[in-house]
Design a protein around this motif. Sequence first.
Motif, PDB file in Angstrom:
ATOM      1  N   TYR A   1       0.781  -1.205  -0.038  1.00  0.00           N
ATOM      2  CA  TYR A   1       0.031   0.052  -0.051  1.00  0.00           C
ATOM      3  C   TYR A   1       0.835   1.179  -0.120  1.00  0.00           C
ATOM      4  O   TYR A   1       0.758   2.131   0.723  1.00  0.00           O
ATOM      5  CB  TYR A   1      -0.892   0.009   1.270  1.00  0.00           C
TER       6      TYR A   1
ATOM      7  N   TYR B   1      -6.832   3.839  -3.684  1.00  0.00           N
ATOM      8  CA  TYR B   1      -7.149   2.805  -2.879  1.00  0.00           C
ATOM      9  C   TYR B   1      -8.665   3.052  -2.897  1.00  0.00           C
ATOM     10  O   TYR B   1      -9.842   2.260  -2.890  1.00  0.00           O
ATOM     11  CB  TYR B   1      -6.626   2.669  -1.624  1.00  0.00           C
TER      12      TYR B   1
ATOM     13  N   GLY C   1      -6.242   1.972   6.959  1.00  0.00           N
ATOM     14  CA  GLY C   1      -6.243   2.340   5.405  1.00  0.00           C
ATOM     15  C   GLY C   1      -6.223   3.719   5.290  1.00  0.00           C
ATOM     16  O   GLY C   1      -5.719   4.556   6.022  1.00  0.00           O
TER      17      GLY C   1
ATOM     18  N   MET D   1      -0.963   5.383   3.250  1.00  0.00           N
ATOM     19  CA  MET D   1      -2.473   5.131   3.483  1.00  0.00           C
ATOM     20  C   MET D   1      -2.825   6.150   4.755  1.00  0.00           C
ATOM     21  O   MET D   1      -3.739   6.907   4.418  1.00  0.00           O
ATOM     22  CB  MET D   1      -2.574   3.843   3.888  1.00  0.00           C
TER      23      MET D   1
END
Length: 254
Positions: free
Chosen positions: A6, A13, A55, A79
């Motif tokens: 990520y 995302y 996230g 993130m």
Amino acid sequence: MERTIYGEFADFYDELMQDAPYDEWMRLFHETLERELGNQTDVRSRFKVADLGCGTGTISIRLLEEGYQVFAVDLSEEMLTRAQAKLPHPTPFLRFLQQDLRRLLLPEKVDCALSFCDSLNYLLEETDLLQAFRSVRSQLQPGGFFLFDMHTPFKLREELGQQTFYDVRDDVAYIWQSQFDPVRCQVEYDVTFFAQVEDELYRRFQETHWQRAYPKEVIMRLLREAGFAHVEIGADFCWEEPSETALRYFILAK
């Protein structure tokens, strides 16, 4: 060996997760909270929640808007940067923390820890999962609870393993190829992105992710080893006994 995931993926995302069941995750949290706390109507003003594997902060921000004090934790700096950018201004009631769940250390102990969207499947050894469970338990207030989900072995084996997925949108396209290891019940995902940077110019980048699924008996045993006295398991957004074809476990540990 620590793996970075990520990274550049963080920029896309939210767009690629538009259909994620955030409303269902929040419903399950509310139902669990009501069941655990009953008619304590003033709880939100003092209830502390840790959103683990937060996230880009979609659930963390929803919790903040509902009046909870939130600690949003993720391993990915990218993130967390995207999550912070969603806030119109900083607030002491939502703090973002870059931490490994196996070594969790919150500013204050919390009443509830949440971990949705299969974050714990990224822990690839039983020892890692046990360490995370112990770490979470150490950060709960007496009487606190831990609510989380995980992909089931069935989902990795039958739906995510040995598959190729793709999606083409106006400004980004991706190809998601997976390889399944039946011995470890583990999937390796190779994700290749083509992101638009100018009208007819695209930039290519790649990330590799790994997830492992554990039988429900292993998850429950590790939670008890970690010191949780009560463990309840359901699947697919309800608390019925998981079937052999369940896709996502839901676990409540107290």
